[in-house]
Design an enzyme around this catalytic site. Structure first.
Site, short mmCIF file in Angstrom:
data_model
loop_
_atom_site.label_atom_id
_atom_site.label_comp_id
_atom_site.label_asym_id
_atom_site.label_seq_id
_atom_site.Cartn_x
_atom_site.Cartn_y
_atom_site.Cartn_z
N LYS A 79 -8.98 1.11 4.87
CA LYS A 79 -7.56 1.58 5.18
C LYS A 79 -7.00 2.06 3.72
O LYS A 79 -7.38 1.77 2.72
CB LYS A 79 -6.74 -0.05 5.00
CG LYS A 79 -5.21 0.00 5.41
CD LYS A 79 -4.77 -1.21 5.42
CE LYS A 79 -3.27 -1.31 5.65
NZ LYS A 79 -2.50 -2.43 5.88
N SER A 154 0.50 -3.27 9.49
CA SER A 154 0.74 -2.03 9.18
C SER A 154 -0.84 -1.50 9.40
O SER A 154 -1.05 -0.27 9.22
CB SER A 154 0.99 -1.91 7.65
OG SER A 154 0.09 -2.66 6.70
N SER A 178 -0.60 -7.93 8.24
CA SER A 178 -1.17 -6.38 8.66
C SER A 178 -2.57 -6.43 9.14
O SER A 178 -3.22 -5.36 9.41
CB SER A 178 -0.78 -5.66 7.68
OG SER A 178 0.39 -5.36 7.61
N1 GLN Z 1 4.46 -6.44 9.37
C1 GLN Z 1 5.04 -6.90 8.22
C2 GLN Z 1 5.65 -6.05 7.18
O1 GLN Z 1 6.38 -5.18 7.79
C3 GLN Z 1 3.71 -7.27 7.43
C4 GLN Z 1 3.12 -6.10 6.57
C5 GLN Z 1 1.71 -6.23 6.10
O2 GLN Z 1 1.18 -7.33 6.23
N2 GLN Z 1 1.47 -5.60 5.24
O3 GLN Z 1 5.95 -6.34 6.05
#
Ligand code: GLN
Length: 503
Positions: A79, A154, A178
């Site tokens: 990532k 994400s 994410s």
């Molecule tokens: N979807 C969540 C957010 O927008 C989680 C993001 C993440 O885990 N990096 O913050």
């Protein structure tokens, strides 16, 4: 040899160890696969141009009789939130376009040392803010199950790369879901470790008290094998635990033998009723619980009254920490700079941040700065921290009477690209079941529970364990995975359309 990209990491590692397949062959097969499908999927922001050299080096070391780790020679997608010395690291943001890090993230360094072969950097929502990968400055990733749908976020790039057989393994990061929510919508496996279990050194920070790096794969055992490589104490991360961790791969193998299900107490949160959950998601979840019960698990009704307030608390704590972490992108120290002729330092900084950050990042910086401002600190940030404590107490109490908690990994299957991107609140609700896990610092795994009866798309089940009990999640996850595999006959991902299967 049949298609090397279809093998699990464990099986591929076996063929590499026995010399039946070389790392160069395995790496080339994955690079070819990326060439063939990534134009459609767009899982990668950058594909390494020296992966084959790295693979050749592993092959040479193996030929010399060097003692290599269990995953040596296996390709890995990374990532883009994780910094790497040999590939750009952008965290999905324009402000870091082309940024080259002077050091490797600890998880990357450990992966290299274990002989894994980095294939490239995967797409993500900008600075890991989002649930769809649509907030990437470099365009969205598409879900291999349906190219018109989101791959989650994400870490949509890592999940899509693994689901589309472009990589057997990937590294992700999980601040509020994410790793787990992308796993849910792509039919893959992902685990968020106990906070402090895996080093955050070199993971571009979103919210430091919530961020954890973890594995993404197609099987529970594969995630465990990668976790064994990346986990453990790191003196470069002040929140890194000094625990001696058990072998997660051994835990997964033990789980797959099945005897852990009998007598297992699985808590189901009363307050998370079916309301707000897609019918096909709830049904798949219940079917998995029935399967566990049929094999001797005890399904226990539990109360975690503050669980549902996790999203509200998170969207104060996260923006507060993010606004502080992102202050370092000041046009001087890192990345992009927009010149303002005759302007002051402040003018340059403002112009750079205006041009370099996307809308979602700006939204959260404004929210976080507001929540931390003198007049509102107690009312917003302070209250959110109290809710966080209540959620932690809920978990502590519940784990007195159950071994794991189970929830659906997300409320719906993959939604359509564009469906929620202009509606931040709808987007935020995706993480209702994953966020409390980060707030409490405990580990959570998502693995496929089946395809939804209403739209035929993948559904994930999440198991949550007490802090430091990551091995329990591998045991339980592998046990359910084995029971489901008996029902399905063939791997779920064989049915994803991009792979030539039919749903
Ligand atoms: N979807 C969540 C957010 O927008 C989680 C993001 C993440 O885990 N990096 O913050």
């Amino acid at each position: 040899m049949s298609d090397l990209t279809r093998l699990t990491a464990a099986d591929l590692a076996g063929l590499l160890a026995s010399g039946e397949v070389s790392s160069v062959e395995a790496t080339r097969a994955h690079l070819d696969r990326i060439d063939a499908v990534d134009g459609d999927v767009h899982a990668f922001l950058h594909v390494s141009d020296h992966a084959l050299d790295v693979a050749a080096d592993i092959d040479a070391r193996r030929a010399n009789g060097q003692d290599l780790g269990p995953l040596a020679g296996v390709p890995l997608a990374i990532k883009d939130v994780l910094v790497t010395t040999d590939m750009p690291s952008t965290s999905g943001s324009r402000i870091l376009e082309g940024f080259m890090s002077p050091y490797d993230a600890t998880v990357v360094a450990r992966s290299r040392a274990a002989g894994l072969v980095p294939l490239g950097k995967t797409n993500m929502d900008e600075f890991a803010m989002g649930s769809s990968t649509e907030h990437s400055a470099y365009g969205p990733t598409r879900n291999p199950w349906d190219l018109e749908r989101i791959p989650g976020g994400s870490g949509g790039g890592s999940a899509a790369a693994v689901a589309a057989f472009e990589a057997p393994l990937a590294l992700g990061s999980d601040t509020g879901g994410s790793i787990r929510q992308p796993a849910h919508v792509t039919g893959t496996v992902g685990l968020k470790p106990t906070y402090g279990g895996v080093s955050r050194y070199g993971a571009i920070a979103l919210a430091s008290s919530l961020d954890q790096v973890g594995p993404v794969s197609r099987t529970v055992l594969d995630s465990a094998l990668l976790h064994d490589v990346i986990g453990g104490h790191d003196p470069h991360d002040s929140t890194s635990l000094t625990d001696a961790w058990p072998s997660f791969a051994d835990a997964a193998r033990e789980g797959a033998r099945g005897d852990v299900v009998k007598g297992l107490r699985v808590g189901v949160i009363r307050e998370l009723d079916d309301q707000g959950f897609q019918k096909g998601v709830s049904e798949s979840f219940r079917a998995s619980l029935d399967l566990l019960a049929a094999h001797g698990a005890e399904i226990v009704d539990i109360s975690a009254p503050h669980f549902e307030y996790g999203v509200a608390a998170y969207y104060l704590i996260l923006p507060a920490e993010a606004s502080s972490n992102l202050a370092k992108f000041d046009s001087v120290r890192f990345g992009m700079r927009v010149d303002v002729p005759g302007g002051t330092v402040e003018d340059v900084m403002a112009a750079t941040r205006e041009a370099g950050f996307g809308d979602e990042v700006k939204r959260r910086i404004i929210l976080g700065t507001y929540a931390l401002s003198a007049g509102y600190y107690d009312a917003y940030y302070g209250s959110a921290q109290k809710v966080r404590t209540l959620i932690q107490q809920d978990f502590a109490q519940v784990f007195g009477s159950v071994d794991v908690i189970a929830t659906p990994s997300a409320p719906t299957t993959a939604f359509r690209l564009g469906e929620k991107v202009d509606d931040p609140l709808q987007m935020y609700l995706n993480d209702v079941t994953t966020i409390p896990v980060n707030l409490a610092g405990v580990p959570g795994i998502s693995l496929p529970s089946g395809l939804a009866s209403d739209d035929g798309l993948p559904v994930g089940i999440q198991f949550i364990a007490p802090a430091r009990e990551d091995a329990r999640l591998y045991r339980v996850g592998a046990a359910l995975e084995a029971l489901l595999a008996d029902q399905w006959g063939a791997p779920l991902l064989d049915r994803a359309p991009i792979l030539g299967g039919a749903r």
